[in-house]
Design an enzyme around this catalytic site. Structure first.
Site, PDB file in Angstrom:
ATOM      1  N   GLN A   1      -8.935  -5.096  -8.127  1.00  0.00           N
ATOM      2  CA  GLN A   1      -7.814  -6.056  -8.061  1.00  0.00           C
ATOM      3  C   GLN A   1      -7.972  -7.086  -9.172  1.00  0.00           C
ATOM      4  OE1 GLN A   1      -7.375  -7.844  -4.148  1.00  0.00           O
ATOM      5  NE2 GLN A   1      -5.313  -7.034  -3.956  1.00  0.00           N
TER       6      GLN A   1
ATOM      7  N   ASP B   1       1.982  -5.383  -5.425  1.00  0.00           N
ATOM      8  CA  ASP B   1       1.978  -3.990  -4.993  1.00  0.00           C
ATOM      9  C   ASP B   1       3.225  -3.168  -5.321  1.00  0.00           C
ATOM     10  OD1 ASP B   1      -0.241  -5.194  -3.941  1.00  0.00           O
ATOM     11  OD2 ASP B   1      -0.124  -4.188  -2.022  1.00  0.00           O
TER      12      ASP B   1
ATOM     13  N   ASN C   1     -10.160  -8.738  -2.422  1.00  0.00           N
ATOM     14  CA  ASN C   1     -10.851  -9.231  -3.610  1.00  0.00           C
ATOM     15  C   ASN C   1     -10.263 -10.536  -4.167  1.00  0.00           C
ATOM     16  OD1 ASN C   1     -11.509  -9.473  -6.405  1.00  0.00           O
ATOM     17  ND2 ASN C   1     -12.098  -7.338  -6.504  1.00  0.00           N
TER      18      ASN C   1
ATOM     19  N   GLU D   1       2.989 -15.771   3.967  1.00  0.00           N
ATOM     20  CA  GLU D   1       2.430 -14.918   2.909  1.00  0.00           C
ATOM     21  C   GLU D   1       3.218 -15.117   1.616  1.00  0.00           C
ATOM     22  OE1 GLU D   1       2.348 -10.764   3.922  1.00  0.00           O
ATOM     23  OE2 GLU D   1       1.261 -10.200   2.101  1.00  0.00           O
TER      24      GLU D   1
ATOM     25  N   TYR E   1       8.843  -7.598  -0.571  1.00  0.00           N
ATOM     26  CA  TYR E   1       7.565  -7.629  -1.244  1.00  0.00           C
ATOM     27  C   TYR E   1       7.601  -7.467  -2.765  1.00  0.00           C
ATOM     28  CZ  TYR E   1       2.790  -6.777   0.290  1.00  0.00           C
ATOM     29  OH  TYR E   1       1.478  -6.874   0.579  1.00  0.00           O
TER      30      TYR E   1
END
Ligand code: GLC
Length: 425
Positions: free
Chosen positions: A101, A163, A34, A392, A348
């Site tokens: 999201q 996340d 999204n 990323e 992350y």
């Protein structure tokens, strides 16, 4: 140099382009996400406006009847990702996940509209998207703020887009793991497991999915049924900014009812954001709605709040806070304070840098007149690319390339930042 970087970014975007949507990166994320899509549309808009609009249209073609826009759309089967459509079991013709999201599409649509070279195309595309985006915003306040506080809660960490942030740790302890069906993760075969969430966290992610599935994905029930209800200042700031931008767009297009409703939602939320401010940390904090307390975790969520039109004094304080963070890292803006014990340099959302978050913080600071800090953040984005390519995300101390490579939204942000500089020059 600049042109070479733009060309490289374009080729990353083209590589991940599946025609009417892009994947975040080949392998690790083989579907449409999204907020990735909304942000990548900004990149496309610089070299292919019709394609930019298509990206957002495809996302909204899969909006649920109640207004929710899902976080993943499983256009084509690919068993390289877990949890896939069978785990979500949302019963859609084209399968989707059942959570949402950060709603950045309203902001993106307005920005693409404002800069459009093809004004007629932009007007017709924006006019068609306007009621859909508005319905999503209304869905948030109806379903994720049932008591009408002005701020919305996320009910799964994946909704935040950040996340496995430290922000969720304490609340996540209350999410059980009993009854989670056995599963095999796929993410750790595409990316270094040391950079990814732990297995224990994954079980809790899946427990929540199973819980919501057992309630038939009925959004009228999910908020109250979830043991995880967090009011994230970054998430709310994105929603506020999109409401404000949608209100402006609606006014331009003569849709006064949408404009009035959007502005009312934004104003109420801006006032309510004050309840998340922490003088001690010099930034906003998350609020754990399930227990009624602020979360003592000074992560980037409370800095991303600068994306919304917060009061000038708050924007200044956030800029000062980033200045402090800069003393303990070489690149801005780390997703968690490097001096905090939970900081994890490469894992992350527990320390590293995402260019999309940087972009939104810089944009908000610039609007608030904090241009020196905004420029510094944008420069750091480009330094990271020069060092480590289109990753990323990146280590804030040594600029390591982390997670997946050839990443769509990273490339889109580079095109955005460099093109904006050219426009300004
Ligand atoms: C990860 C990120 C999320 C993003 C997705 C695809 O799950 O945490 O924000 O949307 O990857 O890039």
């Amino acid at each position: 140099m600049t042109q070479q970087m733009i060309d490289q970014a374009k080729s990353v975007m083209r590589k991940n382009d599946r025609g009417s949507y892009t994947v975040p990166t080949h392998g690790l994320y083989p579907f449409q996400w999204n907020w990735d899509s909304a942000l990548c549309a900004l990149g496309f808009a610089h070299f292919d406006e019709p394609r930019a609009w298509t990206e957002i249209e495809t996302l909204f073609a899969h909006q649920w009847e109640d207004g929710m826009v899902p976080h993943i759309i499983f256009h084509q089967m690919d068993d390289g990702y877990f949890p896939g459509p069978d785990v979500w079991a949302t019963g859609r013709t084209v399968p989707t996940s059942g959570i949402t999201q950060p709603p950045v599409a309203g902001f993106a649509a307005r920005r693409i509209f404002d800069r459009a070279r093809d004004k007629a195309l932009a007007a017709s595309k924006a006019r068609a998207l306007l009621p859909r985006i508005h319905a999503w915003h209304q869905w948030f306040f109806a379903n994720r703020d049932p008591k009408g506080t002005g701020l919305v809660a996320i009910i799964h960490p994946w909704e935040s887009g950040r996340d496995n942030s430290v922000d969720w740790d304490a609340a996540f302890e209350r999410v059980p793991t009993e009854g989670v069906q056995p599963f095999t993760r796929r993410d750790t075969s595409h990316a270094n497991p040391a950079h990814r969430p732990t297995d224990e966290q994954y079980k809790r992610y899946i427990w929540l999915v199973q819980k919501f599935r057992s309630l038939g994905w009925d959004n009228a029930q999910l908020h109250d049924a979830s043991p995880f209800q967090i009011v994230d200042p970054g998430f709310n700031a994105i929603l506020i900014r999109s409401c404000v931008d949608l209100a402006d767009l609606a006014e331009t297009l003569g849709e006064s009812e949408i404009a009035t409703q959007s502005r009312a939602m934004a104003n109420k939320a801006i006032a309510a954001m004050e309840s998340l401010w922490s003088n001690q940390h010099g930034q906003y904090l998350c609020y754990d709605r399930a227990i009624g307390a602020l979360v003592d975790s000074a992560s980037i969520g409370g800095i991303l709040a600068a994306f919304a039109p917060i009061p000038g004094a708050r924007a200044k304080a956030i800029s000062d806070r980033i200045e402090v963070l800069a003393k303990s890292c070489n690149y801005l803006v780390p997703s968690h304070d490097p001096t905090a014990p939970e900081f994890d340099a490469l894992r992350y959302w527990r320390g590293p840098i995402w260019l999309i978050v940087n972009y939104m913080i810089a944009d908000g600071l610039e609007r608030a007149g904090r241009t020196v800090m905004a420029d510094r953040i944008n420069r750091d984005c480009l330094r990271l690319i020069e060092q480590s390519g289109f990753a990323e995300y990146y280590g804030a101390i040594n600029a390591e390339a982390c997670g997946g490579d050839a990443f769509t939204w990273t490339a889109a942000m580079v095109i955005e930042i460099l093109s904006a500089q050219e426009i300004a020059a």
